[in-house]
Write a protein that holds these residues in place. Structure first.
Motif, short mmCIF file in Angstrom:
data_model
loop_
_atom_site.label_atom_id
_atom_site.label_comp_id
_atom_site.label_asym_id
_atom_site.label_seq_id
_atom_site.Cartn_x
_atom_site.Cartn_y
_atom_site.Cartn_z
N LEU A 34 0.86 -1.18 0.00
CA LEU A 34 0.00 0.00 0.00
C LEU A 34 0.89 1.23 0.00
N GLU A 35 0.59 2.18 -0.86
CA GLU A 35 1.44 3.37 -0.92
C GLU A 35 0.65 4.58 -1.39
N ALA A 36 1.19 5.72 -1.00
CA ALA A 36 0.62 7.01 -1.40
C ALA A 36 1.75 7.91 -1.84
N GLU A 37 1.54 8.60 -2.96
CA GLU A 37 2.52 9.58 -3.46
C GLU A 37 1.85 10.95 -3.46
N PHE A 38 2.61 11.96 -3.06
CA PHE A 38 2.02 13.28 -2.88
C PHE A 38 3.09 14.35 -3.09
N PRO A 39 2.66 15.58 -3.39
CA PRO A 39 3.64 16.66 -3.57
C PRO A 39 4.24 17.08 -2.23
N LEU A 40 5.47 17.58 -2.28
CA LEU A 40 6.18 18.02 -1.08
C LEU A 40 6.26 19.53 -0.96
N GLY A 41 5.66 20.24 -1.91
CA GLY A 41 5.72 21.69 -1.86
C GLY A 41 6.76 22.28 -2.79
N PHE A 42 7.61 21.43 -3.37
CA PHE A 42 8.56 21.93 -4.36
C PHE A 42 7.83 22.26 -5.66
N ALA A 43 8.42 23.16 -6.43
CA ALA A 43 7.86 23.46 -7.74
C ALA A 43 7.86 22.20 -8.60
N GLU A 44 6.81 22.06 -9.45
CA GLU A 44 6.68 20.83 -10.23
C GLU A 44 7.86 20.57 -11.14
N GLU A 45 8.50 21.65 -11.62
CA GLU A 45 9.58 21.46 -12.57
C GLU A 45 10.78 20.76 -11.95
N TYR A 46 10.87 20.76 -10.60
CA TYR A 46 11.95 20.02 -9.94
C TYR A 46 11.71 18.52 -10.02
N ARG A 55 8.73 14.51 -5.49
CA ARG A 55 7.53 14.18 -4.76
C ARG A 55 7.89 13.29 -3.58
N GLY A 56 6.95 13.12 -2.69
CA GLY A 56 7.15 12.26 -1.54
C GLY A 56 6.22 11.07 -1.57
N GLY A 57 6.49 10.11 -0.70
CA GLY A 57 5.65 8.93 -0.63
C GLY A 57 5.73 8.26 0.71
N LEU A 58 4.67 7.57 1.06
CA LEU A 58 4.62 6.73 2.25
C LEU A 58 4.14 5.36 1.81
N PHE A 59 4.66 4.30 2.44
CA PHE A 59 4.26 2.97 2.01
C PHE A 59 4.26 2.00 3.20
N TYR A 60 3.50 0.94 2.99
CA TYR A 60 3.42 -0.15 3.96
C TYR A 60 3.42 -1.45 3.18
N ASP A 61 4.36 -2.35 3.50
CA ASP A 61 4.46 -3.64 2.83
C ASP A 61 4.31 -4.75 3.85
N VAL A 62 3.59 -5.78 3.48
CA VAL A 62 3.49 -6.98 4.30
C VAL A 62 3.62 -8.18 3.37
N LEU A 109 10.81 10.68 -4.40
CA LEU A 109 10.78 10.37 -5.83
C LEU A 109 11.25 11.59 -6.60
N TRP A 110 12.17 11.36 -7.51
CA TRP A 110 12.79 12.47 -8.24
C TRP A 110 12.86 12.11 -9.71
N ASP A 111 12.17 12.89 -10.54
CA ASP A 111 12.22 12.71 -11.99
C ASP A 111 13.45 13.44 -12.53
N THR A 112 14.46 12.70 -12.95
CA THR A 112 15.70 13.27 -13.44
C THR A 112 15.89 12.92 -14.91
N PRO A 113 16.80 13.60 -15.61
CA PRO A 113 17.09 13.24 -17.01
C PRO A 113 17.61 11.81 -17.14
N LEU A 122 14.12 8.42 -10.29
CA LEU A 122 14.81 7.78 -9.17
C LEU A 122 13.91 7.73 -7.95
N ARG A 123 14.08 6.68 -7.18
CA ARG A 123 13.28 6.50 -5.95
C ARG A 123 14.22 6.18 -4.80
N PHE A 124 14.17 7.01 -3.74
CA PHE A 124 14.96 6.79 -2.54
C PHE A 124 14.01 6.29 -1.45
#
Length: 780
Positions: free
Chosen positions: A694-706, A709-716, A745-749, A753-755
């Motif tokens: 289960l996971e949720a992805e959401f904006p962190l307040g940074f400008a979209e062009e950066y 995004r952030g995320g929270l997850f739970y795995d079982v 989550l970071w959209d790069t050239p 990428l996902r940390f």
């Protein structure tokens, strides 16, 4: 030494001086002659033409319109001068009456020797040449040169360089020739600093910015080209906004205007979209009516998928229309047209949809003409049409084919139009495409804490030999393992909607400090075909060779189970299998939600050394919430493998890596053979697994062009089951593990990428957890 031939830029040119001379002569005649004489007409017994080199005298006389002995007035002389000047052949013109002789003196424009562009680095000469209309060995025209300079400047404006300036210059050469040089000052890119919306209530600015093509300039501005202001892109953005709102029931949505304000420093734009959302409408009553004899509307009513109460969407209406028209064809009803009638109910904010079945005009497709495809074969484009020559003409089918052609990704532009054919009852479909590159080759390096440094080389082509085939091959090596692969896909086998795939791979792991080494070679051809709009079925055959061995230096530290499995040596597996998939992410009626269901099985024993059944299943549901700013996703996966005879080996069983369950090292959970005294700690994998994420992805307040995004997850998850065991085996009966974590989550050239930062809530003593992980983000 350059010289200017542009009168508007360098004061009065020769043409202006000639006009002044003629005006002075006519004025002098008007002041010195009596009124009666001025009113008289003149005739010249001789016309003398001077200065012409390339242009014939007769051509000049034809422009002048004056013949020898013809009676002319002063006004007609002025008109003759204007006609010669406007021919565009002469740099200057003089008309001088000398007694009975009319002298016409001309200076011809020079011939262009060469054309060059200087000062350009952002746009190459090859890309600028098509916009330059002046040509070598043609007569030089200042007007055309100015137009060419403006066209070059517009090319830079399209890249966001609105301060670009282009100055045409000429360099005099012998024999009345010139070199035409366009001096370019490119200037800097004027980017879009901020995008705002006025009038939006249902959706935030952040969500609407994701719906359009133009982007705000940000941290990655060096790699982003969509953050420059382009008028055509803004027009396209307005259409994207209309489509976005319309698909969500806002049928009254309007774009009132777009303001682009340049900052005082002239280095950025502020773009504001002024919109009016209106109300969100839902579907009211849905019905089918027909005025054609022999047609049962109730049968068509049952085929409709749109239901009362759902949010109204034009795409849902189009989907129903396409379904009804296909049903009519199956029933043998040609030229049936489905016309939707939308009745508005403002009181309860609903729209009643009525599908009217009518008999359309008897128009046939005469032929399909394809142009512009220099690489792609005609048949690749033609098979995107469900219509062939001689079929009834259906405009909706033609539009759908146009979308499929664009979706191929082979063309930068694709236009599909229909025009009248040889008779009014026939149409010709014109397809005009522009090719674009479809191949890539990459070289890179990689580093893994488990495998060390390595190199990666890959080649891929999405339109191999212009046949629409996909081909990819590559090598990925590290200090202790190597992987080689070859993949080929024919999307339309024998001209049918059946995809043929061939996968070849070889993996070799040789680690001095490893518990065991593996060599795995795989050959797998497959056939994939659609069952309906949302479902597909893949049939495959797999031939696999697996060699399991233990390094000499690791025999003492390897458990008895792995040793016994390695003694079986190389095994050949031959299996047939299938995978059924149901996907509503593209064909579903709800733009905010999507579902993916997959179920597959492989049956071994068609020859080879083993007999088994391997089953996997996956279900994913995704929804956008909170004005579509938050993505909610739930995933359930499970698998089972059953081997007869000697049972499965460690190379056959499941392992819960990071792609299945986060927070643990590869092989970090599940059954393991552990003996502390013998330094044995072998991850064995399991015959069965089950995982829920289960996971949720959401904006962190940074400008979209950066792109951050952030995320929270739970795995079982759980991994269990072995065919053989002993007293040193732990967790063979399985145990549930639970993990919570946060993601960046970071959209790069380089890719998305996902940390992952994780914390285990429930684990076993010998599990190997992992609190941080960097991966490539993938869609479900």
């Amino acid at each position: 030494m350059s010289d200017s031939i542009f009168g508007g830029r360098s004061g009065l040119g020769r043409a202006s001086r000639s006009a002044t001379a003629l005006a002075l002569i006519l004025a002098l005649a008007a002041t010195t002659l009596p009124n009666g004489v001025v009113a008289q007409s003149y005739s010249f017994s001789n016309v003398s033409i001077e200065g012409n080199q390339r242009v014939e005298p007769g051509t000049i006389l034809s422009y002048a319109g004056i013949a020898r002995g013809q009676t002319v007035s002063a006004g007609e002389l002025n008109s003759a001068y204007q006609r010669i000047q406007e021919s565009g052949l002469f740099e200057s013109v003089e008309i001088v009456p000398q007694g009975n002789t009319l002298v016409i003196r001309v200076v011809e424009y020079p011939t262009i020797n060469t054309i060059a562009v200087e000062g350009n680095s952002r746009i190459s000469d090859e890309d600028l040449q098509p916009v330059i209309q002046s040509q070598s060995r043609r007569v030089f025209s200042p007007t055309q040169a100015e137009a060419d300079a403006n066209a070059i400047a517009e090319a830079y404006v399209a890249q966001g360089r609105i301060s670009a300036r282009v100055q045409p210059r000429v360099i005099r050469r012998s024999d009345n020739r010139v070199d035409l040089v366009f001096e370019v000052f490119e200037g800097g890119v004027v980017e879009v600093e901020r995008i705002a919306f006025n009038g939006n209530r249902a959706f935030s600015d952040r969500r609407l910015r994701r719906a359009i093509e133009t982007r705000q300039a940000g941290l990655l501005r060096a790699f982003v080209t969509r953050d420059s202001l382009v008028e055509d892109r803004l027009q396209f953005d307005q259409q994207l906004l209309r489509d976005f709102y319309a698909s969500r029931g806002f049928v009254d949505f309007r774009v009132l205007g777009v303001n682009a304000e340049l900052t005082e420093e002239r280095d950025a734009f502020f773009v504001t979209f002024n919109i009016e959302e209106g109300q969100q409408f839902k579907v009211g009553n849905v019905s089918v009516v027909s005025d054609m004899p022999g047609v049962d509307p109730d049968a068509f009513q049952r085929a409709i998928k749109m239901r009362s109460g759902q949010v109204y969407s034009p795409s849902a209406v189009e989907t129903d229309i396409a379904r009804l028209e296909r049903m009519a064809i199956r029933e043998g009803l040609d030229f049936v047209r489905v016309e939707p009638r939308i009745d508005r109910n403002d009181r309860d904010v609903t729209l009643d949809v009525t599908y009217q079945l009518t008999r359309g005009p008897r128009i046939f497709v005469e032929r399909i003409d394809i142009e512009g495809n220099t690489t792609t074969l005609d048949r690749v484009v033609r098979r995107q049409f469900d219509t062939v020559e001689g079929d009834p003409f259906n405009p909706r089918e033609i539009r759908a084919a146009a979308e499929r052609i664009r979706a191929l990704g082979f063309f930068s532009d694709a236009e599909v139009d229909a025009r009248e054919g040889s008779t009014p009852q026939q149409v010709v479909v014109d397809v005009d495409v522009t090719e674009q590159p479809t191949g890539s080759i990459s070289f890179g390096g990689n580093y893994s804490t488990n495998s060390g440094f390595g190199a990666a080389i890959s080649f891929s082509e999405r339109n191999f030999l212009g046949r629409g085939q996909q081909l990819s091959l590559g090598v990925n090596t590290a200090s202790d393992n190597s992987r080689y692969f070859f993949r080929f896909t024919e999307p339309a086998l024998l001209g049918r909607d059946v995809a043929f795939g061939l996968n070849l791979s070889y993996y070799e792991s040789e680690q001095d400090n490893a518990r065991y080494n593996t060599k795995v070679g795989t050959l797998s051809p497959s056939l994939t075909f659609p069952l309906n709009d949302s479902s597909r079925l893949q049939l495959r055959y797999t031939l696999q060779s697996t060699d399991l061995s233990i390094p000499d230096g690791s025999i003492d530290e390897t458990g008895e189970l792995v040793k016994a499995e390695a003694e079986r040596g190389k095994l050949i597996e031959s299996s047939i299998g299938y995978t059924f998939s149901y996907d509503t992410r593209r064909t579903g009626l709800d733009p905010d939600a999507g579902v993916l269901l997959e179920f597959g099985q492989d049956f071994g024993g068609l020859g080879g050394d083993t007999e088994f059944v391997k089953t996997t299943a996956r279900a994913v549901a995704q929804r956008l919430a909170f004005n579509e700013d938050v993505t909610l996703r739930a995933t359930v996966e499970a698998g089972a493998v059953n081997y007869s005879g000697d049972g499965s080996r460690v190379t056959d069983r499941f392992f819960l890596g990071s792609s299945l369950m986060r927070g643990f090292e590869p092989g970090g959970i599940g059954p393991r053979e552990y003996n502390d005294a013998a330094d044995v700690d072998d991850a064995l994998g399991g015959n069965y697994f089950a995982v829920a994420r289960l996971e949720a992805e959401f904006p962190l307040g940074f400008a979209e062009e950066y792109g951050i995004r952030g995320g929270l997850f739970y795995d079982v998850g759980n991994l269990w089951g072995l065919d053989k065991t002993n007293s040193d085996v732990l967790y063979e009966d399985g145990a549930w593990r639970q993990v919570v974590g946060a993601a960046l989550l970071w959209d790069t050239p380089l890719g998305p990428l996902r940390f992952n930062f994780t914390e285990t809530l429930q684990k076993e003593d010998r599990d190997k957890d992992q609190n941080f992980e960097l991966t490539i983000q993938t869609d479900f």
